[in-house]
Structures are given as structure tokens and as C-alpha cells.
Scaffold this active site. Structure first.
Site, mmCIF file in Angstrom:
data_model
loop_
_atom_site.group_PDB
_atom_site.id
_atom_site.type_symbol
_atom_site.label_atom_id
_atom_site.label_comp_id
_atom_site.label_asym_id
_atom_site.label_seq_id
_atom_site.Cartn_x
_atom_site.Cartn_y
_atom_site.Cartn_z
ATOM 1 N N MET A 1 0.856 -1.192 0.000
ATOM 2 C CA MET A 1 0.000 0.000 0.000
ATOM 3 C C MET A 1 0.885 1.231 0.000
ATOM 4 O O MET A 1 1.795 1.363 0.823
ATOM 5 C CB MET A 1 -0.919 -0.016 1.219
ATOM 6 C CG MET A 1 -1.993 -1.117 1.093
ATOM 7 S SD MET A 1 -3.060 -1.198 2.521
ATOM 8 C CE MET A 1 -1.926 -1.879 3.732
ATOM 9 N N ALA A 2 0.576 2.109 -0.911
ATOM 10 C CA ALA A 2 1.354 3.316 -1.128
ATOM 11 C C ALA A 2 1.260 4.270 0.065
ATOM 12 O O ALA A 2 0.296 4.243 0.816
ATOM 13 C CB ALA A 2 0.844 4.011 -2.395
ATOM 14 N N SER B 1 5.515 -1.256 -1.190
ATOM 15 C CA SER B 1 4.991 -0.656 -2.420
ATOM 16 C C SER B 1 6.070 0.140 -3.138
ATOM 17 O O SER B 1 6.924 0.765 -2.492
ATOM 18 C CB SER B 1 3.825 0.275 -2.083
ATOM 19 O OG SER B 1 3.500 1.083 -3.192
ATOM 20 N N TYR C 1 5.549 -1.294 -9.529
ATOM 21 C CA TYR C 1 4.722 -0.637 -10.542
ATOM 22 C C TYR C 1 5.654 -0.318 -11.683
ATOM 23 O O TYR C 1 6.793 0.132 -11.472
ATOM 24 C CB TYR C 1 4.117 0.662 -10.006
ATOM 25 C CG TYR C 1 2.815 0.477 -9.244
ATOM 26 C CD1 TYR C 1 1.774 -0.293 -9.754
ATOM 27 C CD2 TYR C 1 2.617 1.145 -8.031
ATOM 28 C CE1 TYR C 1 0.575 -0.417 -9.051
ATOM 29 C CE2 TYR C 1 1.410 1.011 -7.337
ATOM 30 C CZ TYR C 1 0.407 0.222 -7.858
ATOM 31 O OH TYR C 1 -0.789 0.095 -7.174
ATOM 32 N N THR D 1 2.605 -5.686 -9.989
ATOM 33 C CA THR D 1 1.175 -5.368 -10.026
ATOM 34 C C THR D 1 0.775 -5.033 -11.451
ATOM 35 O O THR D 1 1.339 -4.133 -12.065
ATOM 36 C CB THR D 1 0.872 -4.183 -9.086
ATOM 37 O OG1 THR D 1 1.232 -4.571 -7.766
ATOM 38 C CG2 THR D 1 -0.597 -3.815 -9.128
ATOM 39 N N LYS E 1 0.435 -9.729 -9.433
ATOM 40 C CA LYS E 1 -0.700 -9.293 -8.604
ATOM 41 C C LYS E 1 -1.752 -8.594 -9.456
ATOM 42 O O LYS E 1 -1.438 -7.650 -10.188
ATOM 43 C CB LYS E 1 -0.202 -8.330 -7.526
ATOM 44 C CG LYS E 1 -1.310 -7.676 -6.687
ATOM 45 C CD LYS E 1 -0.745 -6.969 -5.473
ATOM 46 C CE LYS E 1 -1.824 -6.322 -4.612
ATOM 47 N NZ LYS E 1 -2.293 -5.038 -5.135
ATOM 48 N N HIS F 1 -7.761 -5.375 -6.546
ATOM 49 C CA HIS F 1 -7.114 -4.190 -5.996
ATOM 50 C C HIS F 1 -8.032 -3.529 -4.954
ATOM 51 O O HIS F 1 -8.113 -2.295 -4.850
ATOM 52 C CB HIS F 1 -6.790 -3.213 -7.131
ATOM 53 C CG HIS F 1 -5.530 -2.393 -6.890
ATOM 54 N ND1 HIS F 1 -4.324 -2.698 -7.467
ATOM 55 C CD2 HIS F 1 -5.294 -1.288 -6.143
ATOM 56 C CE1 HIS F 1 -3.406 -1.794 -7.098
ATOM 57 N NE2 HIS F 1 -3.972 -0.941 -6.283
ATOM 58 N N ASP G 1 -6.418 -11.365 -2.513
ATOM 59 C CA ASP G 1 -6.731 -10.244 -1.618
ATOM 60 C C ASP G 1 -8.018 -9.589 -2.069
ATOM 61 O O ASP G 1 -8.654 -10.037 -3.007
ATOM 62 C CB ASP G 1 -5.574 -9.238 -1.505
ATOM 63 C CG ASP G 1 -5.421 -8.301 -2.681
ATOM 64 O OD1 ASP G 1 -6.349 -8.130 -3.496
ATOM 65 O OD2 ASP G 1 -4.321 -7.735 -2.792
ATOM 66 N N SER G 2 -8.405 -8.557 -1.299
ATOM 67 C CA SER G 2 -9.592 -7.726 -1.542
ATOM 68 C C SER G 2 -10.759 -8.122 -0.651
ATOM 69 O O SER G 2 -11.564 -9.004 -0.982
ATOM 70 C CB SER G 2 -10.017 -7.760 -3.023
ATOM 71 O OG SER G 2 -8.991 -7.229 -3.829
ATOM 72 N N GLY G 3 -10.813 -7.436 0.472
ATOM 73 C CA GLY G 3 -11.946 -7.605 1.365
ATOM 74 C C GLY G 3 -11.722 -8.506 2.564
ATOM 75 O O GLY G 3 -12.610 -8.632 3.415
ATOM 76 N N VAL G 4 -10.559 -9.128 2.658
ATOM 77 C CA VAL G 4 -10.295 -10.016 3.796
ATOM 78 C C VAL G 4 -10.291 -9.204 5.102
ATOM 79 O O VAL G 4 -9.588 -8.200 5.203
ATOM 80 C CB VAL G 4 -8.942 -10.723 3.605
ATOM 81 C CG1 VAL G 4 -8.579 -11.550 4.836
ATOM 82 C CG2 VAL G 4 -8.979 -11.613 2.353
ATOM 83 N N ARG G 5 -11.082 -9.620 6.053
ATOM 84 C CA ARG G 5 -11.227 -8.844 7.297
ATOM 85 C C ARG G 5 -11.168 -9.683 8.560
ATOM 86 O O ARG G 5 -11.311 -9.149 9.655
ATOM 87 C CB ARG G 5 -12.577 -8.104 7.288
ATOM 88 C CG ARG G 5 -12.755 -7.070 6.188
ATOM 89 C CD ARG G 5 -11.839 -5.869 6.385
ATOM 90 N NE ARG G 5 -11.887 -4.931 5.280
ATOM 91 C CZ ARG G 5 -11.064 -4.994 4.223
ATOM 92 N NH1 ARG G 5 -10.140 -5.924 4.107
ATOM 93 N NH2 ARG G 5 -11.153 -4.073 3.277
ATOM 94 N N ARG H 1 -6.389 -2.601 3.818
ATOM 95 C CA ARG H 1 -6.915 -1.474 4.587
ATOM 96 C C ARG H 1 -6.955 -1.670 6.098
ATOM 97 O O ARG H 1 -6.611 -0.735 6.841
ATOM 98 C CB ARG H 1 -8.308 -1.121 4.101
ATOM 99 C CG ARG H 1 -8.334 -0.569 2.671
ATOM 100 C CD ARG H 1 -9.776 -0.314 2.276
ATOM 101 N NE ARG H 1 -9.977 0.102 0.915
ATOM 102 C CZ ARG H 1 -10.206 -0.736 -0.097
ATOM 103 N NH1 ARG H 1 -10.234 -2.045 0.118
ATOM 104 N NH2 ARG H 1 -10.412 -0.253 -1.307
#
Ligand SMILES: Cc1cc2nc3c(=O)[nH]c(=O)nc-3n(C[C@H](O)[C@H](O)[C@H](O)COP(=O)(O)O)c2cc1C
Ligand SMILES: Cc1cc2nc3c(=O)[nH]c(=O)nc-3n(C[C@H](O)[C@H](O)[C@H](O)COP(=O)(O)O)c2cc1C
Ligand SMILES: Cc1cc2nc3c(=O)[nH]c(=O)nc-3n(C[C@H](O)[C@H](O)[C@H](O)COP(=O)(O)O)c2cc1C
Ligand SMILES: Cc1cc2nc3c(=O)[nH]c(=O)nc-3n(C[C@H](O)[C@H](O)[C@H](O)COP(=O)(O)O)c2cc1C
Lengths: 350, 350, 350, 350
Positions: D77-78, D105, D126, D152, D228, D252, D281-285, D305
Site C-alpha cells: 500500500m502506497a 509498495s 509498478y 502489479t 498481482k 485491488h 486479496d480484496s476484502g479479507v477482514r 486497509r
């Protein structure tokens, strides 16, 4: 003036006592089936056809041999005087005006003969414990000129309608079961935490009917026979075998077994096996809903609550006019000249 | 400044009279189909490809032979002066600026010739009862340089749009059907509890068209022919057989048969059988929506209401610029260099 | 007076301390499974039969050989004194009154012998780290006359119940695990940001059980053996192979693995392969729910929380009476004379 | 103290400037994909096994050959200094403390060498327009001891994130892209109605990459290579063919193509064809979410996040500790001794 049948519920709610409003609107248990009747109808898509050359669709049809200006009959509903001083007479007149059959409930608050004088009627039979009363009702219906006999089979006992239970709902003194001897009944005796109407039903109705009884009726009565309250295709087949001309796929408007499927969801399987006419009720609220039912194989529908709401604001004829207009327009937009054309439309679930 | 096309509806709603806002936003009946247009589009997933070596995707294409800067045309919409003093001229200019076709409605509030002077246009034909008027409209469209003729077949009568009924919606005096003789019509005469626009349509439109009539048009008119308002694959096949170069899979933005499927849900089956180009409209609101339609087989889309909202706040060109940017970016993120590449993406339903 | 089992939750919530209310009501994690237990049950449709000649349905049955007035047992629930001063005795009496088995939790707040004196009981076993305690509990259960042994296998550790964590829930001093030596435990020692009950469980329970241990029990104990907490059909088969007479398809009321399927959704696959009786719990709240479970192949259900809520307002017997009435009526409306008939009903998912 | 990872978002929202909060929380377009990431994960059921004899599950594993205390890595994450003065260093330390890989990142706000000194790291690349910079970054990552290179591929341009557009989001002066020459960039220059970060990305990133470029990297770099941003199984196959050791199934976090499928819904098809390790990834909580991904075939997940939120309140290590505890407990409740066991669980969709 209402612009859709749903509007009448709002309008009537301003006028009717809360207990009556709930008696009409309510379903059984947690009202799962009541809600599903609507969500299932809303989910049915009907794919319109275009350029079919229709200029003015003809919604008229025959239901059980009875000519009908549209494939709709007024569902049998008890005690209509609860919502209008003229009771059944008012709604029967509206049906006559709209050119559709009116189904007289066993529990009508006006004598069936009086109602039959106002419209083309069918008679709905609840099986009373006293078989001589059943015989007498059938005979009276025939003599009064009713055009069909509709035997309701999904009320061995009344569903547990929690609104009525919570309201300790009872009939007001002036509203009686006019066709029954001893019209003043347990239905008028309030019991805290119970529905007096359910109590009355429990004592008056014969719960343990079988297909033999239906065959007995079939022999006893010359009128076309309709079995109301079928959801399982196996029962539809039994009904035809017992001599019924038609079945009504119905969950009694979500008022009997909570957890039963939406009638629109049960329809196609019944149509597939039934060797007889198939009607549908429970949740129909618009011309589009009628189209949905026809496209899924019904030959017509019964409509219940919206007409009580409309009647409460003296607008039953208007409501039926609106429904006719909606259906005619829906047929037009779907490219259907006749009721038979509707059955050729493709349906889906959204 | 808006950051998505949906923003324009909010912005325009602050300016427009409630009756006009409702006329534009509304659908028919209980607006089931209107809502489903969105929920069905939202449910379509498009799986992007990566590392395809695309540096700047090219959204340009041909629609019906007409070059278009993106696979989008402005949907035909009546009476655009309702939302902007320049009416159709303003929106046609925005289309020209964006490099996409503008479809002139039969019911445009400016003469078709004036509009055709502003942009590459197609002419949308509603079938009027007076066939000489139909002939005259076709001839005028050809002479004005319209590049295609789009025959709308899903309005034998206007859908019952309850918002207009409740608003007793009528056209303001200054907004007229500029292409028709006797431009001041029933559409200007308010009737309580009715839509004056619907009343006008009912009296002016020929409801009973058939495929023969389409063939007559095909012979009568040299322009590429598009049939707008197809949902059933059987009708798509008929259209191609009758000589149409394209069909528009559309439920008229949820304004005609309530209960019709979402057009995005009807698309794939039409694409499978149609022997012609297939466009789509109803509910498209973003570059992602265009991608969805293309991935499911459409060659392009029409977009309606968002452009009226944008126009109302003098931002139609901006809106089309935003849509172009969104689509280009969506193509980029999906790894598509050209519009043809989009058709190779995998779609799903969430 | 309550008119449905759900009403008791409202009533009890007015009386119980928030921490206790949450301890009873809560599930683990984000309570996905807790919510799904209900939504999945609500989605199950059961298609009623008609005219089956039933006059008064008989809901009585045998569960694990134990006669039961209806196919329902009281689920094992720890520490019932949290909601009522008489604790387990009160609820066992209600079960006896209703004629159904009461399952005594290992963590009962009254000694199992006292409870077993009040009703037909089964004993639920949690596996304690101290195997001699396990042996002693089994022996005591047999001697106290418990009619079955129910081994709960879905609590190697307690699920992470965030409500208890946030409330730093601990047992009040007077509520103890009456069957255990050293009844005052970590469960009484509050720790900020932790559930004291979970802490106690972690230290007292043996987490690493295997099918070998179950076989050991099978040899050790003469009572019919039930394995509670099965969701995977492979485990149901193992249970039968290890000698269990029955399994309970259960996600522990959504209190263990969040993300586990609703037990009603797991039921059919278990029934298909299990070579033993299959019970179900988790989310059952009405006679219709019992019908759903039976129609999908369960021979009976356990019911948990609603009885704690009812007990809190001194209405456990009333609640069980209500449930009996609901089930009897649902059977009547579905045309079922016996519990066996219910298995012949058609089910669907709405 | 938080009791679930979701709690950190609430806590951090009290501290962070709205623009930063939105930059972290937001997705692209109408955030359909962002929302679907959660609803799709919530819908996945995992059926636990019982009596498997597990006493203390071991969540440790290897990801890309790197030992990891659990099958989780910190997503790249940037600009982490946006949420914490120590930026990447703080989060890398938390990862080291938890024993899991930290992905640096390209746009880290601290030099990669400084971060690599704090933890086991992978470097996320990137592709910059200046290929010599790409070469230099790869070399620096190798020399700094990064254990893998993650390329990515789903950001040829940045997705249109409306929150940033509406906030005219720009980086504060002190937060820079520390690995890039000329760290102060367009990302620091506010433009009304635009995201400065997107503007910078557009000018700095090379949009037109192809599989050839990936092969070039494969030759250029000795580290294990991860691609990714894969959702289409065809791309997963390409990645393996190009020499990648792993792919990350990812949208993403809903920040790139709005309308893309939830990554959990795309996972199984990728696993089926991929000849390499598959991360998600995406939404794992939560621990349950990790279990879901593993049960559907992933060898591990990245989490984004929630760790920024936790970091903002100085609780990144606590958050990772909580996740480890949740996963260990979920494994325990599912009867899994090892990460490999989880792949044997049955999954479903509710
Ligand atoms: C107030 C009320 C009374 C009813 N009375 C009867 C009745 O006497 N006999 C009968 O067969 N059905 C009766 N029904 C059921 C209706 O015939 C019909 O099946 C149901 O109302 C259809 O659903 P709908 O109200 O959603 O249109 C009654 C329904 C209502 C709402
Ligand atoms: C205000 C309005 C007027 C319209 N007028 C016409 C018309 O004159 N002719 C026609 O073919 N379609 C007409 N349509 C339908 C549009 O061409 C188009 O099918 C629909 O708007 C597409 O859905 P969308 O608004 O969700 O993009 C009209 C739609 C609206 C909203
Ligand atoms: C407060 C409470 C305590 C419980 N204690 C136990 C227990 O001691 N042993 C056991 O096997 N299950 C226990 N359970 C789980 C129940 O036996 C049963 O599986 C669950 O409550 C069924 O779901 P329901 O509450 O939705 O009916 C408990 C449940 C609750 C709500
Ligand atoms: C604030 C933020 C910055 C991100 N920066 C990068 C990045 O620099 N490189 C990258 O490959 N992914 C980046 N991502 C995407 C994450 O690596 C990851 O795919 C995504 O956040 C996973 O979803 P989750 O946040 O729902 O866990 C970023 C995500 C966020 C939220």
C-alpha cells in the site's frame, strides 16, 4: 382517485378500525408467505412481443364456463360488511359492473340469495361440521343460480393470524354469518389473546375432510366444481380425478400455512400435471400480475384484499375498472390480442 | 462539476419543475422494470484481462455504418425543450461534439431539419395514425440527411406512468411536437388524474402495427433500419427477416410494460439468434455499463435520461466527455485496445 | 401473553441485565452464521397437502427411543440460573409439563441429579481435560436416570463471541457450574476485553478430541449416544460408525465457527448419508420451523434461546405449549396426521 | 481495544483527515466491486469438521517459499505515512512481530532499503515509464534482501476513485514517493475535481505492458515472481507460462475496474487452471475470511486497509495478533491442524 390498486389500502386504512384493517391485511405466523406472495410475483418477468398487429386487445374469457370480461374473479371473502355497510352486495354489484364472476363466501354477511341476485356468482363452500348444513348450502347455491361451486380445502382450521390474536379480534354485533343458522356465534365473543373468528371457525368447520368427501360433493352437485387452496401438483391431480373442473392454486393470501410457497411459484408445476383448468390467487395487485399468472399457465386469477380496500372507500367498481384497464394495456404492450396469446409469452425470474 | 453521470440527476432536480423531473425519471406501473434495469446491470461482472499491451484504447466504432467516437448514441427522447430552452439543438450539439450519433425523436420539440443540421443524426419514427404523415416524416428524415431510421415498436400505447398520472402532467404551452402538423395537441390539455402526454399519444399513434408494416417501411426508405424495443429473441429474428439492419434491446427505460425483463438480462439471448447488429438501452449510466453491454454482445448502447439531466444544467457535452473518459478507462483497465476486444471478456452475474 | 416465541425475547430483554441478554442472544464473529440460521429457515418452503382426512394431528414421536409429546427437545444450555432463580429446575419442569426431553448441560448451574428428578432428561457432555471427571459425569448421568448421552463436539474451544468480549462478560458469583468440582472458576473473574466464560472453557475443556475418544465413550456408556454439532456429512458417517445412535446437525446457534452454513442448509446432505437418527438445532423459532426441519429429513429438533427468554419471564411452559399448538396446527394445515407424514411433504427454497 | 479488525476503521476515522480516510476506504466508480468483495466473502460458507484430534492448530506456512507465521502477508500500500508518522516502518515492524511478509509498495513513503531492514519483505513493482528506473528498483529490491518481486498488473492507469475526485485529493507535502527520483510530483499539486494521485500515476506509470515485459522481468530478476491483479484464469495460465511462481487473485480492493468480480468469486476458476501458487486479496477482514480463501484453494491472502486503520491508532501489531488468534481459532473450530487441512473443507454459497 387511486392510480393503482395499492392506493386503496392507504385510503381505506384512514377509515377502517385498526382491528378490521389488520383482519384484512394480515397473514399467518410471521407472515413469510404473505410477503413472499409479493416478492415472488415481482420477480416474474414477462417478455413482451412486438408488431403483432393488435389494435385493441380483448381481455374477455371464460372461467369455468362462465363468461368473464377479464380473466379475474372476485375471491371469496368472509364478512364483507366489516368494511362497507352494504357488505357483499356492494362488491357483487361492482363485479357485475365489471362483467366478472363474484365468489360468495360461506361466511358472507348477507344471505347468498341476495348476493346472487346482483351478479354472476360462484358459491364458495366451507365444510361445516353439520353435513345437513353443507347439503342445504349446496342446494341453496344451485337454486340461487350460482354458476359454480368452489370448495375451499386449505382451512381445516384457521391459520394462526397473529394480528387478530394480538387485537383479540371479534366481529362487531351487526356483522353476522348470514348463511348459517345461528348467525351470532363465537366469532362475536371476544377472548383476550385469541381471535374470536378463529374460535368460531374451529367449532363450525369440519377439519377432517378427504377426497372421498369431495367425490361425495361431486355427485351431490351439478355445478362445475372448483377446488380452492391447492399448492402440491399431486393434489391437483387428485382434484381432477375426483371430478373437479378446476383448481385454484392459492395459499389463501398467506393466511393459512406460514412457510407455504408463493402461489405464483407453485403454479407452473400444477399446470404441468393438472388435467383441469387452473386459477391462481394470493398477491395479485395489478394488470401485470394477471399477465404473469396467465403467462405461467393460469386461465385466470382471483383477487381479494384490494377489492375490500376499494370497497371501503366506495370504489370497488372503480378498482375493477382500473384493473381491466391495466390488463388491457399490459396485453397491448405485450402484443397480445387475446387471453390465449398471453400463454405464449416467455417468462423468467429476475 | 459532476464526477459521475448520476450526479446530474441531483443537480437537475434542483432546477426542474417536479412534474418535468418526474416525467423524465419515471417508469410505468410499480417501476419494477425501472429498478431492475439498474440492479441487473449492477449484477453483471466483467472480468478484466491484464498485460495485453494496450497503451491507449480506442473506443471508436461504427454503429449501423455511422462512425462513432464511442459505441454510444443519444437515445431518442421527446420534448427536450422541457429541460433546456434550446431543446434538441443543445443535446445534438453535445453529441456532435462527442462524435456520436444523435437520435431525433418523432416528438422532438424542434423541427427535425434544424436538429439534423447540428449533428450526425438518426431519425426515430413513431407510427402515426395518419400514414401520409409517416411517409412525410420518412421523406423529411432522408432529405435532412439522417443516417438511419429507427422505428420504435414498443409504444403501441404509452405505458401507464403513475408519476405523470398523479401529477396530471401536461406539456407547457411553449413545448410542442414540432414535426407534427397541429403541434398543439391533447398533450397540452391537463386532465386531473391522467397524463396529457399519454392521452395525446393514444390519439396520435397507430397502435396496431405488424411486421408487414415494417416491411412496407423497409421498401419505402433507403436508410439503414433499426427496430427499437425488442426483448424477445423471436422478434429479433423477425426484425432481421423484415430487413432491419439492427435491433435495440430495450424496455424503453422501464416506461412501457412493467414486469418486462431488464434489457441487459434479455440481451444475450437476442444476440445469439439475431442476424443483425444489436444495440441496447435502458439503465446505462457509466463506462462500466457500456463495457457490460459490449461484453454481453451488444455493438453499442443508447443512453437516455442522464443526458437530459446534464442538459438541464448545461452540461450535456461535459457528460458525454465524462462517459467517453469512463469507457476509455474501463477498456484500459480491462485490457481492451478496441471495442471488438471487449466482446472477448468473460461476464458473470454476482 | 406472548403470541409467538419471538415475543419472549422482547419481554425478557426488559428484565435481564444487558450482559446476560447478550450472552444468550449473541453469536460468534460478525454473526453471519447466526443471521443465516434465520434467513435460511425463512427461505425453506413446505408445500401443504389437502383433503388428507386428518382430524387431529398427532405430533408425538420418539426421539432416540425416548417418547416425546412432540419432535422437540430442550437444547442443552449452560448456566440457566442466569435468567431465572430456579435455573435448570424451572426449565426442566416446563419440559416435563410439555412431555418432551430436557437436555442437561455439563455446565448446568444446578446439579444434574436435581434436574434429572424433574423431567425425562438427556445428559450433554463437554469433554473436560480431567478424564476422571468425564467418567464421573457419565456415571452420574446414568445413575440419575438420564435417557441418553449427548456429546457436544463443536466446542474444542469456545467461539469468539464479540458481545461477551465487549461486555467483559463474567458469571455473577451465585451462578456456578454445579456439576464440576471447584464450581467457582475463571468464569467468575472479569478480564477487560475478554469473556470470562470463554477463558474458563479454554482451561477446563479438552480441545483435542478424536473419534477414538468417542468410541471410548461408546464402550464406557450404556445410554443411547448422540453426537451434537455435526455439519459435514462425512462426520455424520463417522459418528454412526463410532456407534452413535443419532447426530444433531447444529452450528451451536451461530456461536462457534462464524461462516459455518446454516444448519437447515446442511441438513439434507447429512440425512442422505447418515446411518442414524438426525436431529437439528440452531434458529428454530416456530411450529413451521419444526415442520421445515422434519420435511427436510430431521426426526426432531432442539430449541434453545427462546426457552431461556420465556423462562426469564416465567413462561417456559407457556412457550412450549405455544410451540406444541403451532406445530399441531402446522401439521393440520399441511395435511399431516403424524410426524412421519411430514417427511413426505415437498420442500423448496424461495 | 478492538475486538475485530473492523473496529479499527471506526477508531481511525476519528483521527484521520477526511481526505485520507476516503483515499484509504474508497473504491472506484460506484463502488459495486468494493461492496461485492464483502458480500461475496460473507456468502461463502465453510463446513467445519469435528473430532479430528487437533489440540493446537498451526497456522504457519510458506508463502512463495518465505516462511510465514500465518498464511497472510501485508498487502502493498502506497504512502503509508499518510496514516502514521513512521509510515511503512511502523507497519513493517508489526509484520515482523507477527512473523509474516510485508510487501513494500513502489510508492512507499520511506525508502525500500529502510523498510526491508525491518522485516521479511517482498517488493511490489509498478512499471514506470522510465525503464531504467524499473531496473534500478528491481536491483535495489534484490540488494535490500527482499524475498520476492510482486509485479502489479492491474494498474495501467489508476481506477476512477470518485471520493478522491470529489475531495480533489492530493498528498500533503511531507508524504513523498521515497523510492522515486523526484519524489515531489504531480501527486502534491491539487487540481479541483481531480485526484492528484491519479494524475501522478498517469504520468509516471507505463500503461502498455505485455506478457513480453513480464518475461523480460523474469529474466532480469532472480527473486520468486508474483503477478498481482489477476482475475481471469487465462491470465493466470499466462503468468505461470511467463515464469511467475504465483499470482494474486485481486481486484485491488475494488479500486480499479468497477464491475470486476469479487476476488473470492474469481478464485476457484483460477486455482483450477493455474500452474502456480495462488494468493488472494480484496476484502479479507477476519480469520474466517482467511479460512474461506484457503478452503477455496488459495495458499494465502494479502490484507490491506484494516492494517492502515490499525496503524493509524498505533495498533498494527495488535491487529495482526488479533488476526492470528482469529485464524487459529477458526482452524480449531473447523478441525484443521494445519493450513493444508483447510483445503479439504467443503465450501458453499449461502
Ligand atoms: C378478509 C379475508 C377473508 C377471506 N375469506 C375467505 C373465505 O371466506 N373463503 C375463502 O375460500 N377464502 C377466503 N379468503 C381468501 C381469499 O379467497 C383469497 O384466497 C386471498 O385473499 C387471495 O389473496 P389476496 O388477498 O392477496 O388477493 C379471505 C381472505 C381475506 C383477506
Ligand atoms: C423523457 C423520455 C422521453 C422519451 N421519448 C422517447 C421517444 O420519443 N421515442 C423513443 O423511441 N423513445 C423514447 N424514450 C425512451 C428512450 O429512447 C430510451 O429507450 C430510454 O430512455 C433508455 O433508458 P435510460 O433513460 O435508462 O437510458 C424516452 C425516454 C425518456 C426518459
Ligand atoms: C446461552 C446458551 C448456552 C448454551 N450452552 C450449551 C451447552 O452448555 N452445551 C451445548 O452443547 N450447547 C450449548 N448451547 C447451544 C445449544 O445447545 C443449541 O445448539 C443452540 O442454542 C441452538 O440454537 P437456538 O438457540 O437458535 O435454538 C448453548 C446455547 C446458548 C444460547
Ligand atoms: C491506500 C491503498 C494503497 C494501495 N497501494 C497499492 C500499491 O501501491 N501497490 C499495489 O499493488 N496495490 C496497492 N493497493 C492495493 C492493495 O495491495 C490490495 O490489493 C488491496 O488493498 C486489498 O484489498 P483490502 O484493502 O480490501 O484488503 C493499495 C490499496 C490501498 C487501500
Amino acid at each position: 382517485m387511486a392510480s393503482s390498486l395499492d392506493d386503496y389500502e392507504q385510503l381505506a386504512s384512514l377509515l377502517l378500525p385498526a382491528g378490521v384493517r389488520d383482519f384484512v391485511a394480515g397473514g399467518s405466523g410471521s407472515e413469510t408467505t404473505l410477503r413472499r406472495n409479493r416478492s415472488a410475483l415481482d420477480a416474474v418477468t414477462v417478455t413482451p412481443r412486438v408488431l403483432t398487429g393488435v389494435s385493441s386487445p380483448d381481455p374477455s374469457t371464460r372461467l369455468l364456463g362462465t363468461p368473464a370480461a377479464m380473466p379475474v374473479a372476485v375471491a371469496p371473502m368472509a364478512y364483507q360488511q366489516l368494511v362497507h355497510p352494504d357488505g357483499e352486495l356492494a362488491l357483487a354489484r361492482a363485479a357485475a359492473h365489471a362483467g366478472i364472476p363474484y365468489v360468495i363466501s360461506t361466511l358472507s354477511s348477507r344471505p347468498l340469495e341476495k348476493i346472487a341476485a346482483e351478479a354472476t356468482t360462484w358459491f364458495q363452500l366451507y365444510w361445516l361440521r353439520d353435513r345437513s348444513m353443507v347439503e342445504s348450502l349446496i342446494d341453496r347455491a344451485e337454486q340461487a343460480g350460482c354458476a359454480a361451486l368452489m370448495v375451499t380445502v386449505d382451512v381445516p382450521v384457521m391459520g394462526r393470524r397473529l394480528r387478530d390474536v394480538r387485537n383479540s379480534f371479534q366481529l362487531p354485533a351487526e356483522v353476522v354469518a348470514a348463511n348459517l343458522v345461528g348467525a351470532r356465534t363465537e366469532a362475536h365473543v371476544g377472548v383476550a389473546g385469541a381471535s374470536a373468528v378463529a374460535t368460531h371457525t374451529a367449532s363450525a368447520f369440519e377439519p377432517s375432510l378427504s377426497w372421498n368427501d369431495l367425490e361425495w360433493i361431486r355427485r351431490r352437485c351439478r355445478l362445475p366444481l372448483v377446488v380452492k387452496g391447492i399448492l402440491d401438483p399431486r393434489d391437483a391431480r387428485c382434484a381432477a380425478e375426483a371430478g373437479a373442473e378446476a383448481v385454484v392454486v392459492s395459499n389463501h393470501g398467506g393466511r393459512q400455512l406460514d412457510g407455504a410457497p408463493a402461489s405464483i411459484d407453485a403454479l407452473a408445476a400444477v399446470v404441468e400435471v393438472a388435467n383441469c383448468e387452473v386459477l391462481l390467487d394470493s398477491g395479485v395487485r395489478s394488470g401485470t400480475d394477471v399477465l404473469r399468472a396467465l403467462a405461467l399457465g393460469a386461465s385466470g386469477v382471483l383477487i381479494g384484499r384490494p377489492l375490500l380496500w376499494a370497497m371501503a372507500v366506495d370504489a370497488a367498481a372503480e378498482a375493477l375498472g382500473l384493473l381491466t384497464a391495466e390488463l388491457t394495456q399490459a396485453m397491448m404492450l405485450a402484443g397480445c390480442a387475446t387471453v390465449a396469446d398471453v400463454a405464449e409469452l416467455t417468462t423468467g425470474r429476475a
